[in-house]
Every structure is written in C-alpha cells, then in structure tokens.
Design an enzyme around this catalytic site. Structure first.
Site, mmCIF file in Angstrom:
data_model
loop_
_atom_site.group_PDB
_atom_site.id
_atom_site.type_symbol
_atom_site.label_atom_id
_atom_site.label_comp_id
_atom_site.label_asym_id
_atom_site.label_seq_id
_atom_site.Cartn_x
_atom_site.Cartn_y
_atom_site.Cartn_z
ATOM 1 N N LYS A 1 0.846 -1.191 0.000
ATOM 2 C CA LYS A 1 0.000 0.000 0.000
ATOM 3 C C LYS A 1 0.876 1.234 0.000
ATOM 4 C CE LYS A 1 -4.509 0.639 0.046
ATOM 5 N NZ LYS A 1 -5.485 -0.195 -0.666
ATOM 6 N N GLY B 1 -20.663 6.984 3.348
ATOM 7 C CA GLY B 1 -19.633 7.295 2.366
ATOM 8 C C GLY B 1 -20.143 6.959 0.975
ATOM 9 N N ILE B 2 -20.441 7.975 0.188
ATOM 10 C CA ILE B 2 -21.022 7.733 -1.147
ATOM 11 C C ILE B 2 -20.140 8.355 -2.221
ATOM 12 C CG2 ILE B 2 -23.414 7.318 -0.524
ATOM 13 C CD1 ILE B 2 -23.898 10.345 -0.930
ATOM 14 N N GLY B 3 -18.846 8.073 -2.106
ATOM 15 C CA GLY B 3 -17.903 8.488 -3.129
ATOM 16 C C GLY B 3 -17.984 7.535 -4.305
ATOM 17 N N ASN B 4 -16.858 7.269 -4.915
ATOM 18 C CA ASN B 4 -16.814 6.451 -6.131
ATOM 19 C C ASN B 4 -17.445 5.077 -5.937
ATOM 20 O OD1 ASN B 4 -16.240 6.110 -8.787
ATOM 21 N ND2 ASN B 4 -14.025 6.165 -8.587
ATOM 22 N N VAL B 5 -16.990 4.355 -4.903
ATOM 23 C CA VAL B 5 -17.521 3.008 -4.647
ATOM 24 C C VAL B 5 -18.921 3.087 -4.052
ATOM 25 C CG1 VAL B 5 -17.214 0.874 -3.325
ATOM 26 C CG2 VAL B 5 -15.228 1.998 -4.364
ATOM 27 N N GLY B 6 -19.101 3.972 -3.072
ATOM 28 C CA GLY B 6 -20.378 4.074 -2.383
ATOM 29 C C GLY B 6 -21.535 4.377 -3.316
#
Length: 362
Positions: A88, A188-193
C-alpha cells in the site's frame, strides 16, 4: 527528526508486529511529495495495492495506515485466489489542493525504483488520471484509463463485490438473499459508495446515505431516491445492514454498543478499530460481520485482470466468486465458533503457507 515521527526502533518494532517485509519513505522537496510505501508479503506474487492521498494529522498516523492497509491487501489477494502479495502507498496531503502532475510523477519514480516489487492503483484521494501520471514514469501501475489500454476505474467491481457480500450475509441471517424491502445504511457515497447505492436501489432496497460532502449527498439522494441521514444518527438507526464505505475504524466498542444492525458489510478497509476485541463484541451481540478485505476485493480483481491480460468478462466471473467465498467464511465461523474475520484470516493464511512450501518469495 520531527517530534511526531516514531523512533527508528519503534518503526522496526511495528514492521515486526505486522509481519512486513519492507517500508519505503519517499521525500521530494521539489514537488512537495511525502509518501510511505509499505510492502507486507510477496509470497504469492508482487505486492499490489492502491495509493491513498489523505491529510494525516501526523506521520505516525500515516505510517499506521500504510502498515494496516498493506497487510489487508496480502489477505485480500490470498483469500480471493490471486497470485499477488500485499502492499500500500499513502501520500500525505490534501488531494483537493496539494496534488499535482509533478507530485504524482515523482511518486511514480519511487515506485519504478522498486523494480516491480510494488504495483499501485487508485485509492481514496487518487483517480485514473493520477495513475496515468504515474504511468509516465513506470509500468508498475494499474487502473489507468481504458483509452490508453488500462482497465479503467476499478470502483464498479469493488461495489459489485460488496453488493454480493451483502447478499451472501442477508442469505445467512434472513434465509433469502433478496434485498427488496431491506434497509441498508451506506456511509460514504464516493466512487464506490455511489455504485453500491445504485446496485441496492436497483433491487428495491431502502437505502439511507451519509457523507461529509453535502453536494454529493444531495446528488446521490436525488438520483437514486435514497434518504440522507445525519452522521451522528447512523449507529442508532434501526436498519438491517450497515455498509461503511469511507474511512476505517467506524466499528468500535462505542459504536457497537449503539448498533441495531443485523449485518455489517461495506467497502471501507480496516472497519474494525481493534480487530480481535471488536470482532468478539460483534460475535457476542449477534451482528454478522462480512470481512472487509474479502468483500471489497473486486477492485483488486480488476487490477489483477489488467496485469494478466484478462478481459472484463473474466473480471466479472472472478468477482462473482465473492458470494460463495463469503458463505464459506460464515460456514467456518459457525463451525468453529469463531468470528468471521478470524475465519477469513485462517483461510488466507493457509493459502499463503501452502504456496510458501513450493516457492520462495517473489
């Protein structure tokens, strides 16, 4: 040495505690780059892991994140049957203000100097454009835009894996994996969310959403007919599933005490603040935890497919295996009366140990 930096001995102690192979500190005053690359294990193959860019409070906090996330990548690759190790990268800085082409290209040069031992991809705070900048300096990067021969954004596959993990967990708890009528909180509703919300609403689940970005919250709520809730109301909400899809450590002794959820299954890494303690608390409370590094492995599978030359059809097939893998972990957990994350760890560790018998480290 800055006051908030750990001493040399404490860093080595942490490497030993997590079982790491290598730690690389990247510093380039000309571009403002300050980064850490952690390589955990390369028994199964080169260490692959995304690069996160975040405004860490201290260098010690960034180091701990790199160590925990890279260890999780080792287990993620092992349990999903991929021939990859775990690594990482974390870049210290505000991705909205500090990120530049030269900073990302400088970071790419540090990756190049590792001669293929570490391969990166996008993560929180980075995107396919950043991977394209890194690609200008090294070939050891995945998730580059499809327009230049890459697999593109891995987020849809990450969301698909989480969705399948939720369905497998719902099957265990409620006897059917149908999500219609189930209430699911997505934090969390970013790219994945956002991709996960789309999948859940397509199956007519009732979706409650929370995010620090109010603009994104309003947009997703309107687009998918989801219901926004305040962050401080999440853990007292009466819902079937909690899906954390932002930062880790939201599942801890304080939040577990408030929870009314039947299931925890989301895309965030390191959801348990204290892996052993919190997993036992969940077990005692009867809350089913779908191990994060298993169900969020779709993005890693997409990157692996890009490296090996597999097409999207094969990526979809491999991602669909997450459903059965989740069911297998739950089955072992029940049979041995152990937490699901310990059951997942045992499966992953067995594969690493078995492969280690027939090959040396990469």
């Amino acid at each position: 040495m800055p006051a908030n930096s750990p001493s040399d001995s404490s860093i080595l102690d942490q490497l030993s505690a997590y079982g790491h192979k290598k730690l690389v500190f990247c510093n380039d005053p000309d571009t403002g780059l300050k980064a850490i690359i952690a390589i955990h294990d390369t028994t199964l193959g080169p260490a692959l892991g995304g690069t996160r860019m975040w405004s860490y409070s201290t260098e010690a906090e960034a180091l701990e994140d790199a160590l925990r996330l890279s260890r999780g990548m080792t287990y993620k690759a092992a349990i999903t049957g991929l021939n990859l190790g775990g690594g990482k990268g974390v870049i210290i800085g505000d991705s909205r203000k500090d990120k530049t082409e030269t900073l990302m290209r400088s970071y790419g040069r540090f990756i190049k100097n590792l001669n293929g031992e570490f391969i990166t991809a996008e993560e929180m705070g980075t995107n396919t454009r950043d991977m394209e900048y890194i690609r200008m300096e090294t070939t050891h990067v995945t998730g580059v835009p499809e327009s230049i021969g890459g697999a593109g954004n891995p987020a849809p596959f990450t969301a698909q894996g989480v969705y399948l993990g939720i369905k497998a967990s719902v099957k265990e708890v409620f006897g059917t994996d149908m999500l219609a009528g189930r209430t699911i909180v997505v934090q969390g509703i970013g790219n994945v969310g956002e991709h996960l919300v789309a999948l859940l609403r397509k199956e007519n689940a009732e979706v409650l959403i929370s995010d620090i970005n109010q603009e994104q919250l309003t947009y997703v709520a309107r687009k998918y007919k989801a219901k926004p809730i305040e962050a401080d109301k999440i853990f007292t909400t009466d819902a079937d599933v909690y899906a954390p899809c932002a930062m880790g450590a939201t599942v801890n002794n304080k939040t577990i005490e408030k929870m009314k959820f039947a299931i925890i299954a989301g895309s965030a890494n390191n959801q348990l603040k204290d892996e052993l303690l919190d997993s036992q608390l969940l077990l005692k409370k009867g809350i089913l935890f779908a191990p994060d590094y298993l169900i969020n492995a779709g993005g890693l599978i997409s990157c692996y497919s890009e490296l090996t030359g597999f097409g999207k059809k094969r990526t979809v097939q491999l991602t669909e295996n997450i459903y059965d893998a989740t069911r297998s972990v739950i089955k072992l957990s029940k049979a041995e009366n152990i937490s699901t994350n310990i059951a997942a760890n045992q499966i992953a560790e067995k594969r690493i140990a078995d492969v280690k018998k027939i090959k040396s480290s990469y």
